[in-house]
Every structure is written in structure tokens, then in C-alpha cells.
Design a protein around this motif. Structure first.
Motif, PDB file in Angstrom:
ATOM      1  N   GLU A   5     -15.925  11.471 -14.017  1.00  0.00           N
ATOM      2  CA  GLU A   5     -15.913  10.362 -15.017  1.00  0.00           C
ATOM      3  C   GLU A   5     -16.462  11.718 -16.206  1.00  0.00           C
ATOM      4  O   GLU A   5     -16.900  12.325 -16.390  1.00  0.00           O
ATOM      5  N   ASP A   6     -16.406  10.953 -17.125  1.00  0.00           N
ATOM      6  CA  ASP A   6     -15.819  11.091 -18.582  1.00  0.00           C
ATOM      7  C   ASP A   6     -17.536  11.654 -19.083  1.00  0.00           C
ATOM      8  O   ASP A   6     -18.427  11.167 -18.478  1.00  0.00           O
ATOM      9  N   THR A   7     -17.105  11.884 -20.629  1.00  0.00           N
ATOM     10  CA  THR A   7     -17.873  12.674 -21.247  1.00  0.00           C
ATOM     11  C   THR A   7     -18.845  11.240 -21.697  1.00  0.00           C
ATOM     12  O   THR A   7     -20.644  11.688 -22.028  1.00  0.00           O
ATOM     13  N   PHE A   8     -18.714   9.791 -21.900  1.00  0.00           N
ATOM     14  CA  PHE A   8     -19.292   8.938 -22.405  1.00  0.00           C
ATOM     15  C   PHE A   8     -19.752   7.707 -21.198  1.00  0.00           C
ATOM     16  O   PHE A   8     -20.145   7.066 -21.141  1.00  0.00           O
ATOM     17  N   GLY A   9     -19.796   8.267 -19.783  1.00  0.00           N
ATOM     18  CA  GLY A   9     -20.572   7.850 -18.396  1.00  0.00           C
ATOM     19  C   GLY A   9     -18.297   7.116 -17.489  1.00  0.00           C
ATOM     20  O   GLY A   9     -18.706   6.066 -16.838  1.00  0.00           O
ATOM     21  N   GLN A  10     -17.737   6.761 -18.564  1.00  0.00           N
ATOM     22  CA  GLN A  10     -16.682   5.936 -17.696  1.00  0.00           C
ATOM     23  C   GLN A  10     -15.582   6.860 -16.873  1.00  0.00           C
ATOM     24  O   GLN A  10     -15.541   8.063 -16.748  1.00  0.00           O
ATOM     25  N   ALA A  15      -9.380   4.865 -14.824  1.00  0.00           N
ATOM     26  CA  ALA A  15     -10.145   4.312 -15.319  1.00  0.00           C
ATOM     27  C   ALA A  15      -9.776   2.586 -15.286  1.00  0.00           C
ATOM     28  O   ALA A  15      -8.596   2.174 -15.373  1.00  0.00           O
ATOM     29  N   PRO A  16     -10.211   1.525 -15.452  1.00  0.00           N
ATOM     30  CA  PRO A  16     -10.149  -0.251 -15.363  1.00  0.00           C
ATOM     31  C   PRO A  16      -9.159  -0.079 -16.541  1.00  0.00           C
ATOM     32  O   PRO A  16      -9.642   0.346 -17.234  1.00  0.00           O
ATOM     33  N   PRO A  17      -8.531  -1.328 -16.703  1.00  0.00           N
ATOM     34  CA  PRO A  17      -7.456  -1.688 -17.096  1.00  0.00           C
ATOM     35  C   PRO A  17      -8.075  -2.281 -19.051  1.00  0.00           C
ATOM     36  O   PRO A  17      -9.425  -2.554 -18.479  1.00  0.00           O
ATOM     37  N   GLY A  18      -8.237  -0.985 -19.943  1.00  0.00           N
ATOM     38  CA  GLY A  18      -8.478  -1.259 -21.856  1.00  0.00           C
ATOM     39  C   GLY A  18      -9.905  -0.806 -21.655  1.00  0.00           C
ATOM     40  O   GLY A  18     -10.759  -0.459 -22.352  1.00  0.00           O
ATOM     41  N   LYS A  19     -10.101   0.224 -20.397  1.00  0.00           N
ATOM     42  CA  LYS A  19     -11.841   1.115 -20.871  1.00  0.00           C
ATOM     43  C   LYS A  19     -10.740   2.643 -20.740  1.00  0.00           C
ATOM     44  O   LYS A  19     -10.090   3.111 -20.135  1.00  0.00           O
TER      45      LYS A  19
END
Length: 456
Positions: free
Chosen positions: A181-186, A217-221
């Protein structure tokens, strides 16, 4: 010559340099297994053995005997040959099991004697979608297209000696396995970026599967290059419900991807039917029940010594020597065992200097014991189980107050041991607790270099 196999167990293998090769008779090489921790039980031995030129042409000619000259089930793999000479075997890897008493010794004999080799029940089947390993005591399924660590872990839940599909302990989803999980929650999933899952080694004693890919991450995310690459080795053993894994994360893409920071990097499993209770091993076991929405976590924040405020591994080298960076990276000394509930403050159940980090999560069907080797030495580190059945091994945990990252070309690996058990099944050679489940200390003692705080 002493050879030590720290991945499987920590007893020493003394390879006596006594070769009795002769043209007309079989040669013998004694292999001595010594248990020096004071922890009795079966040990899985994996060791390289050197051979003289001309001793053996093929691993098919090798056999392992007990000191009573009885055949022992074993697995052999070619490591090197005398390529400048007769191209005979120079090094071989030997896998076998030794049931040994506390502080005991046993001698086995590697030989080319023509004796029948005993078989085992360990089998592997694979197709384009899955690899299935049947150890005789458990059946494990690995997803080849969307690697989520373990798709299934089927054990003898009912105590009838059979392995049925409805005895799967796991409720695996694509959100299981490596989750970052990145620092933006993704979130970035290993299951979304699987590139290859293959059987690396298969024999009568051990099967090794290797999975590689990139956490995406999901496509486009999120960050389009992904959150680093993974390289995972899974080892399965004859007549065992254990899984030994090397989990490696690396920043070594063909084209540099910079150094993206991430908040949490965890290995996720999920027990089917949720978890009713837990046991976490700090310096002493802490156990309890789990209600809906609750979880329990052991978290190691620092080295647990008097230097915990400044010895966090971050600094820079000056002409005058090493200089600690001005910020304090650690939060508290040692570890804490925490009980958590949604919308409520954490409750501290225990604390100390050096957690062993072993986790037990269970329900009425069975459960899993998870152990991260060298838990406290590799701080920050966390192990958590929730009432919904989620088991999180925080290899790069969110509890650390700073983000994690890998510099270009860097890689970091962890060794993880999982022991699955059924409610009515045998504990696999581990000591039992009062409820008949495997003791967390027993699993830790059989896995680590030395038990408890003597590791310091």
C-alpha cells in the motif's frame, strides 16, 4: 567440514572426510546430524556434499542409509561436476528427514550401494492454471496466473485421515498474498502482476515452487510502473503440513522505476470461517479470543536495547565516521502486543525487548501458525490476525512511523514458516498446548537458530 542449513533447521551436519571408494565395492560418506538447541523432534535436512572425481556419474546412483544400514528416503540434486576431468559429480544436494532427540546425534551414510530406495507420497500435478502439491499430510494449490501465495491449504480437518476439498483452511482471494500500500492508500497486488510460477525442484522429499512478478495496482490507478518486483520460493515437504517460504522484494526492473515509497508491505492469508482466537509470541505467549471487528498484533519497533533511540540503521558516513541522522526513527523500545477494535483505541496486552513474532490463528476447523525468522532483529516487523480470518505478516509494516522504500538495485528478503493444522489432526511433531493445538514456542524453537533471547 561443517555445513549448516538455516532455512530448514539449525542443527549442524558434520561431513566426515572419510571416503572408502574402491573399484569393486561401494563407497560411503558418513553424515552426522547434531541437535544442539535442546529441542527434540523431526528435522528436515538439506545439505551440500562434496564428491571425489569418479565417485558418481548420476544422482540416480546415490542412496542414503541409516547407521543400521537401512535405506532412508532421500532426494538428491546435482550442484556441480568435475568438468575439467571425467565430468563426474562434484557436489550434490541431499534432502532427508532425521528424527533426533534433544542434544542428540545421528549418523547417516551417503553411498552408491545398490539398494532399493524407499518412496514417499509427495506428488506434483500442474496445468496452465494451478500447481497442486500433495504431501500425503496436506494438499496445497498454487495459482499460476494470479499468484496469491496459496490458493488452497487442505488438511485433515475431520480426523479421518483423508483430504477432501471441503477441508480447505483458506478463503483465498486476489487480495491475498503480497499486498503493498502506497502513501496515498492505493494497494498493489502480487496477484495482479504475476509473470511466472514454475516448479523449480520436485523429488520424493521436497518440492520447490518459484513465483515471480511485479506488484501492480488496478489499471489506471497508482504508480504505473508498480510497487517493486517479487520473487517467492515455496518449499513443501513429504508427509508435512508445513510451508517454508523465501519472500523477496526487489527494485531491479530492466528499466529503473525510481524509489516509490510505500506505507505497508504485507503477506496476507485468510482463514475460511474467520478466527476465534489467537496466540502471539513476544518473549512469552499472549493468547485470547477475538470478537467481531477485533484483531491482535505483535509489533517490534526497535532493537530492544539501550540504544533503541539511535540505532535504527539510518545515518550517513562522514570523514569523522558514522553519523546518525537527526530524526529519531523509532517510537518505543522493543515490542508491544496490541489488541485492536474498529473505532476504539488500542489495548496494550504485553511489551518487552525482543519478540519472537510467532502467530497462531485458529477456529473450530483448525488454523495456522506463522513464523517470520529473525523477527526482532529485522525490525520494524509485525504479525497480526483478525476475527475475519485475515492473517497479516507485516514484513514492511504500517506501524512504522516512516514510509518504506528500496533504492535502485536493492532487494530485501524474509524467511517465513507456515504450519497448517486441523482441529482433530496431529500437530506435525510440534508440542501441543492445552487445547491440542501446536504451541507457538515449539514452532519457533524448531525454526530459529537458537530459542528465545539467547539469540542476542
Amino acid at each position: 567440514m561443517i555445513c549448516e542449513r538455516t532455512r530448514i533447521f539449525t542443527a549442524a551436519l558434520a561431513l566426515a572426510g572419510i571416503f572408502t571408494a574402491a573399484a569393486a565395492s561401494a563407497w560411503e560418506i558418513p553424515l552426522t546430524v547434531e541437535e544442539y538447541k535442546g529441542v527434540a523432534g523431526p528435522r528436515r535436512v538439506t545439505c551440500g556434499v562434496p564428491l571425489l572425481p569418479g565417485q558418481a556419474k548420476d544422482v540416480k546412483d546415490l542412496r542414503l542409509l541409516s547407521d543400521a544400514r537401512k535405506p532412508v528416503a532421500a532426494q538428491f540434486r546435482e550442484l556441480a561436476r568435475w568438468w575439467r576431468g571425467d565430468n563426474s559429480l562434484r557436489w550434490v544436494l541431499v534432502d532427508f528427514e532425521a528424527d533426533i532427540g534433544a542434544k542428540g546425534k545421528k549418523t547417516f551414510i551417503l553411498t552408491n550401494a545398490k539398494v532399493a530406495a524407499p518412496g514417499t507420497k509427495l506428488t506434483v500435478k500442474q496445468d496452465a492454471a494451478f500447481i497442486t502439491v500433495d504431501t500425503g499430510a496436506a494438499r496445497f494449490v498454487v495459482n499460476r496466473r494470479n499468484f496469491n501465495f496459496l490458493q488452497k491449504a487442505i488438511v485433515d480437518v475431520n480426523g479421518d485421515g483423508k483430504l477432501a476439498d471441503d477441508e480447505d483452511l483458506l478463503a483465498s482471494t486476489p487480495q491475498c498474498g503480497g499486498v503493498y500500500e502506497d502513501t496515498f492508500g492505493q494497494k498493489y497486488l502480487a496477484s495482479s502482476g504475476t509473470t511466472s510460477v514454475e516448479v523449480l525442484e520436485s523429488g520424493p522429499m521436497r518440492v520447490c515452487i518459484r513465483a515471480r512478478g511485479r506488484n501492480l495496482a488496478p489499471p489506471g490507478k497508482g504508480y504505473s510502473p508498480g510497487m517493486y518486483r517479487f520473487d517467492v520460493f515455496l518449499n513443501f515437504y513429504a508427509n508435512s503440513t508445513d510451508v517454508y517460504a523465501d519472500v523477496i522484494l526487489g527494485n531491479h526492473a530492466p528499466k529503473p522505476i525510481s524509489i516509490p515509497a510505500f506505507e505497508d508491505g504485507s503477506l496476507i492469508l485468510k482463514l475460511a470461517g474467520g478466527a476465534k482466537g489467537f496466540c502471539l509470541l513476544g518473549e512469552e505467549p499472549v493468547s485470547g479470543a477475538l470478537a467481531a471487528g477485533e484483531s491482535a498484533c505483535v509489533y517490534q519497533d526497535s532493537n530492544g536495547a539501550d540504544t533503541w533511540k539511535v540505532c535504527s540503521g539510518f545515518g550517513k558516513m562522514l570523514a569523522s565516521g558514522w553519523k546518525q541522522l537527526p530524526d529519531q526513527f523509532t517510537t518505543f523500545r522493543g515490542y508491544k502486543v496490541l489488541k485492536r477494535a474498529a473505532g476504539k483505541d488500542e489495548q496494550e496486552l504485553a511489551k518487552g525487548d525482543h519478540a519472537r513474532g510467532t502467530l497462531l490463528a485458529w477456529n473450530d476447523r483448525g488454523g495456522v501458525v506463522a513464523h517470520i525468522k529473525s523477527f526482532w532483529q529485522q525490525f520494524p516487523m509485525a504479525a497480526e490476525c483478525g476475527a475475519d480470518g485475515t492473517v497479516r505478516l507485516g514484513l514492511w509494516p504500517r506501524e512504522w512511523k516512516w514510509p518504506h522504500f528500496l533504492t535502485d538495485g536493492e532487494a530485501k528478503g524474509h524467511e517465513v514458516v507456515l504450519h497448517f493444522f486441523g482441529a482433530r489432526g496431529a500437530p506435525g511433531g510440534y508440542a501441543k498446548d492445552s487445547a491440542g493445538r501446536p504451541q507457538v514456542r515449539s514452532v519457533a524453537d524448531r525454526t530459529e537458530v537458537s530459542p528465545g533471547r539467547r539469540q542476542q
